[in-house]
Scaffold this active site. Structure first.
Site, short mmCIF file in Angstrom:
data_model
loop_
_atom_site.label_atom_id
_atom_site.label_comp_id
_atom_site.label_asym_id
_atom_site.label_seq_id
_atom_site.Cartn_x
_atom_site.Cartn_y
_atom_site.Cartn_z
N LYS A 116 7.13 11.62 -5.62
CA LYS A 116 6.69 10.31 -6.09
C LYS A 116 5.90 10.39 -7.40
O LYS A 116 5.13 11.33 -7.60
CB LYS A 116 5.77 9.66 -5.04
CG LYS A 116 6.47 9.23 -3.76
CD LYS A 116 5.46 8.53 -2.85
CE LYS A 116 5.97 8.33 -1.44
NZ LYS A 116 7.07 7.36 -1.33
N SER A 137 4.94 8.23 7.23
CA SER A 137 3.97 8.77 8.17
C SER A 137 4.53 8.85 9.58
O SER A 137 3.99 9.57 10.43
CB SER A 137 2.73 7.87 8.16
OG SER A 137 2.45 7.45 6.84
N GLY A 180 6.99 1.54 7.29
CA GLY A 180 6.62 1.06 8.62
C GLY A 180 7.55 1.51 9.73
O GLY A 180 7.36 1.14 10.89
N ARG A 236 15.09 -8.92 4.77
CA ARG A 236 15.63 -10.29 4.93
C ARG A 236 15.52 -11.08 3.63
O ARG A 236 16.40 -11.88 3.31
CB ARG A 236 14.89 -11.02 6.05
CG ARG A 236 15.26 -10.53 7.44
CD ARG A 236 14.96 -11.60 8.48
NE ARG A 236 15.18 -11.13 9.84
CZ ARG A 236 16.38 -11.08 10.43
NH1 ARG A 236 17.46 -11.45 9.76
NH2 ARG A 236 16.49 -10.65 11.67
N ASP A 241 9.14 12.10 4.75
CA ASP A 241 7.96 12.56 4.01
C ASP A 241 7.47 13.87 4.61
O ASP A 241 7.28 13.97 5.83
CB ASP A 241 6.81 11.54 4.14
CG ASP A 241 6.97 10.37 3.19
OD1 ASP A 241 8.01 10.28 2.53
OD2 ASP A 241 6.03 9.55 3.12
N GLY A 261 2.58 3.50 5.63
CA GLY A 261 1.40 4.03 6.30
C GLY A 261 0.86 3.15 7.41
O GLY A 261 -0.24 3.38 7.91
#
Lengths: 202, 334
Positions: free
Chosen positions: B88, B276, B254, B172, B31, B160
């Site tokens: 996006k 991020s 994440g 998973r 990003d 984020g």
């Protein structure tokens, strides 16, 4: 006697598994050689292969990691010995070149294997990516080729032989045991280009 | 672009869209919010950049409605790098998507990080010449997006947060279910296809209040029967041909460290999106390079350890339980 070849597909980034499958299928079809095909990522593995495939992907990413891992030097050494035939598709075509023309990233280190100058993204952005029939020198039937944000070869010199063009743009060339393509033979089922490479190296 | 033989060439095909996604495999998409960051991403070895006005952590902090970025920002980034540029759009906002297509972005992310635009439908991605990537939390979401024409799937994670737990949960969920599909017989596959088609039915029921039969149009010009069969075909392909998703599958939401990237690759991702995690850390250049190396060498712990040294602070993380109800991005879309 039928030769036994070990072919490595450079496994740093890009459509690696597609090339493994295409090359295996090509070996199944050709009577010229037997071969095993596997992914190579480390310096030591380069010593064990008879030929190398540079897949499609992002040339700047592949070049970057090649250099950091030390693979770059190992491959250059074998290129200089003339002991490592290479086929480069799309990003791979760029890496085989001696020069990039146009807007470029300073960090991009080239293998300088072929006397070709290339332009990245020569046909435009993804929405202009295309598929079409092309004619390849020495092929009896047209080849259906897939171009994705494709580069083109602007100029060839030395004993480099142009094998295909579309609208005056060079999209495939061969020099000694190196083969550079703008497009992606690994994305279709037609294995003639992989077979052609096998014929080049046996 | 090509002056002659125009009639002989095809553009915007599924092969070209899925092919583009395949070229991203083994890579990191980063990003970025301006050309300087895009340059850092390209130099560090990113395979593509995602052009945004704000990274997800800031979107979360700022609140309000998050929309497609200013095309001027996207254009500036497109002009500054050689690698592909993605951007996006809000879920279901096909007008934003057409605008991005005309601008020439290389891939569109129909993303839950932006505020959803359509309460009923995702974009019919087959209508576009540019490829789409879409988020998923489980196999059902993945298969619906693939049926709608997505060329790439990314597990959603929780963008984020700098917290990997949701990314792992979703990977998973997808992988586990793919295994289960492999053991299903034909009637079980049909039953699962029916279950996965449910959410289209829910939308049409809300809109018209009528009961749905095989010939009811439930998504654009497609009847319930066509949708169900399409989804069955994808599940059958997963079982018999691919033993994995039939399109490229990245992880997202994440990833903050080289080890985060490596674990997602080890769990079967084809590559990673880092939102991020890079430009919210205190040493973006080094962290970007380290994550690229970690993805290329995900199965080599020595390299992961080496590139993880002295990176400084990662982005500040968020515990998922501390995020107020209704503010989880991952719950957007279905």
């Amino acid at each position: 006697m039928v030769k036994n070849l070990s072919i490595g597909v450079l496994g740093i980034q890009g459509d690696v598994s597609e090339h493994v499958i295409s090359m295996r299928n090509a070996f199944d079809k050709t009577k010229k050689a037997n071969g095993e095909v596997f992914i190579v990522k480390y310096k030591e593995e380069i010593d064990d292969i008879d030929a190398l495939i540079f897949p499609g992907g992002e040339s700047s990413t592949i070049s970057n990691i090649l250099y950091k891992s030390g693979l770059f030097e190992t491959i250059i050494d074998r290129i200089k010995d003339n002991s490592l035939p290479i086929i480069g598709t799309c990003a791979g075509c760029i890496l085989l070149a001696k020069k990039i023309v146009g807007k470029t990233n300073d960090d991009l280190k080239l293998l300088n294997a072929m006397d070709i100058e290339v332009e990245r993204n020569a046909f435009g952005r993804q929405k202009f990516s295309f598929e079409r029939n092309i004619n390849i020198n020495g092929f009896t039937k047209p080849y259906y080729a897939v171009f994705i944000r494709a580069p083109r070869i602007i100029k060839t010199s030395g004993n480099c032989e142009i094998l295909a063009k579309i609208d005056k743009k060079i999209i495939m060339a061969r020099q000694d045991k190196f083969l550079a393509l703008s497009f992606h033979p690994e994305l279709t089922r037609d294995t003639r280009i992989h077979e052609f490479f096998i014929n080049m190296i046996v | 672009m090509i002056e002659s033989d125009e009639s002989k060439l095809k553009i915007g095909t599924a092969l070209l869209k899925k092919g583009f996604a395949k070229m991203q495999k083994g890579g990191v998409v980063m990003d970025v919010t301006n050309s300087e960051q895009a340059g850092i991403a390209e130099d560090s070895g990113a395979v593509a950049v995602m052009a945004l006005e704000r990274v997800p952590a800031d979107i979360r902090a700022d609140g309000g409605v998050a929309r497609m970025a200013d095309p001027a920002v996207i254009q500036e980034i497109m002009d500054s790098v050689n690698i592909p540029v993605m951007a996006k759009v809000r879920i279901g906002h096909f007008a934003e998507a057409y605008a991005l297509e005309s601008l020439g972005v290389d891939m569109i992310d129909e993303s839950e990080v932006l505020t959803p635009a359509d309460p009923f439908y995702h974009v019919d991605k087959r209508k576009f010449k540019v490829p789409f990537v879409c988020g998923c939390r489980n196999l059902g979401e993945a298969v619906r997006r693939i049926w709608e024409g997505a060329a790439m799937i990314r597990t959603k994670g929780e963008a984020g947060t700098g917290n990997i737990i949701e990314a792992i949960r979703h990977q998973r969920m997808v992988q586990g279910m793919i295994k289960k599909v492999g053991d299903m017989d034909n009637s079980e596959l049909h039953k699962l296809a029916k279950e996965y088609s449910e959410s289209y039915i829910n939308s049409i029921k809300t809109i018209t209040g009528e009961t749905v039969n095989d010939d009811t149009l439930i998504f654009e010009e497609y009847t319930y029967k066509v949708v169900k069969n399409g989804i069955y075909k994808i599940l059958d392909d997963i079982k018999r041909v691919h033993q994995r998703l039939p399109v490229v599958n990245f992880a997202a939401g994440g990833i903050a460290t080289p080890s985060d990237a490596a674990i997602m690759m080890l769990l079967g991702s084809d590559g990673v999106f880092v939102g991020s995690g890079i430009f919210k850390s205190n040493n973006p250049k080094e962290r970007a390079k380290a994550i690229v190396e970690a993805v290329a060498n995900y199965n080599d712990p020595e390299i992961i350890a080496k590139v993880s040294k002295n990176l400084g602070d990662a982005m500040p993380g968020l515990e998922i339980e501390k995020i107020p109800q209704g503010e989880l991005f991952q719950e957007r879309g279905w």
